[in-house]
Enzyme design. Sequence first.
Site, PDB file in Angstrom:
ATOM      1  N   ASP A  19       0.874  -1.168   0.000  1.00 11.60           N
ATOM      2  CA  ASP A  19       0.000   0.000   0.000  1.00 11.60           C
ATOM      3  C   ASP A  19       0.916   1.224   0.000  1.00 11.60           C
ATOM      4  OD1 ASP A  19      -2.371   1.599   0.322  1.00 11.60           O
ATOM      5  OD2 ASP A  19      -1.891   1.769   2.451  1.00 11.60           O
ATOM      6  N   ASP A  21      -0.102   5.054   0.886  1.00 11.42           N
ATOM      7  CA  ASP A  21      -0.328   6.055   1.928  1.00 11.42           C
ATOM      8  C   ASP A  21      -0.253   5.425   3.311  1.00 11.42           C
ATOM      9  OD1 ASP A  21      -0.817   7.890  -0.129  1.00 11.42           O
ATOM     10  OD2 ASP A  21      -2.951   7.417  -0.168  1.00 11.42           O
ATOM     11  N   GLY A  63      -8.193   3.480   3.389  1.00 14.93           N
ATOM     12  CA  GLY A  63      -7.976   2.338   2.509  1.00 14.93           C
ATOM     13  C   GLY A  63      -8.986   2.182   1.395  1.00 14.93           C
ATOM     14  N   ARG A  66     -11.956   6.770  -2.881  1.00 13.62           N
ATOM     15  CA  ARG A  66     -12.408   8.039  -2.331  1.00 13.62           C
ATOM     16  C   ARG A  66     -13.935   8.137  -2.222  1.00 13.62           C
ATOM     17  NH1 ARG A  66     -11.108  12.343  -6.268  1.00 13.62           N
ATOM     18  NH2 ARG A  66      -9.046  11.404  -6.080  1.00 13.62           N
ATOM     19  N   SER A 141      -5.843   5.095  -3.917  1.00 11.83           N
ATOM     20  CA  SER A 141      -5.786   6.511  -4.256  1.00 11.83           C
ATOM     21  C   SER A 141      -5.605   6.753  -5.750  1.00 11.83           C
ATOM     22  CB  SER A 141      -4.632   7.176  -3.498  1.00 11.83           C
ATOM     23  OG  SER A 141      -4.480   8.524  -3.906  1.00 11.83           O
ATOM     24  N   ASN A 143      -4.355   9.481  -6.582  1.00 14.96           N
ATOM     25  CA  ASN A 143      -3.187  10.356  -6.532  1.00 14.96           C
ATOM     26  C   ASN A 143      -1.890   9.573  -6.397  1.00 14.96           C
ATOM     27  OD1 ASN A 143      -5.450  11.885  -4.556  1.00 14.96           O
ATOM     28  ND2 ASN A 143      -4.614  13.113  -6.218  1.00 14.96           N
ATOM     29  N   ASP A 199      -1.368  -0.635   6.080  1.00 15.20           N
ATOM     30  CA  ASP A 199      -1.572   0.022   7.375  1.00 15.20           C
ATOM     31  C   ASP A 199      -3.051   0.216   7.684  1.00 15.20           C
ATOM     32  OD1 ASP A 199      -1.809   3.554   6.980  1.00 15.20           O
ATOM     33  OD2 ASP A 199      -1.887   2.077   5.370  1.00 15.20           O
TER      34      ASP A 199
END
Length: 244
Positions: A19, A21, A63, A66, A141, A143, A199
């Site tokens: 992952d 972020d 996770g 969005r 994401s 992004n 995470d």
Amino acid sequence: MTDTPALPDLTAYDGVLFDLDGVLTPTAEVHMRAWKEMFDELFAAWKIEPAYTDRDYFEYVDGKKRYDGVASLLRSRDVEVPWGDPSDDPSEDTVCGVGNRKNAVFSRILRAEGIAPYPGSVALLDVLQAAGIPIAVVSSSKNAVEVLEAAGLRERFPVVMDGVVAERDHLASKPAPDVFAEGARMLGVDPARSVAVEDALSGVQSAVAAGYAVVVGVNRGAGADDLAGAGASVVVDDLAAFVD
């Protein structure tokens, strides 16, 4: 550092999928700030109670893609709005509009402050790459590429399974197995002989559901017990734990 005395040797597996972020970069903190700023304003404008909290982030948003995060959070407050379309302007009161509102806040913070990867995570990437272990990013994401470029990590990852791919291919959000299963397919590895590093509770659940041999939980705030309860094989505070 870890709940398990002996950590697995990650170089013994066919691939390691990360992952982004909160695992490779502290962008989870930027996302948390962006969600809080946006939801604080939205809750005040819409007179929604109770107030938004960090726990809401971990339970409903962290996770997930969005728009799924927006819908989940609003549903927790018994608020339903039209889904809308990803092209919706951030000012529109739709799930997509609200999600785009958050993304605008996130991009503003990222541009203003930049991002540096976690040193322990970079050290582990160095070890894996020196051993010739295939690596990939599996992120909800949209992004992800922007963040990887800002952190100087983009060239390390030939495979990025992100929110753009998930939307294009209609893959279900974490905790469904879809994104981790697709990440393994894109990397050309079998999940049953690979490692996932997460995470987020939903991310751990996603990797477990996709059948990964080892799921490493990185405790950046979700809680070691909760990560283990979601199915993490081992839980560490930082990926430096895997580096001699």
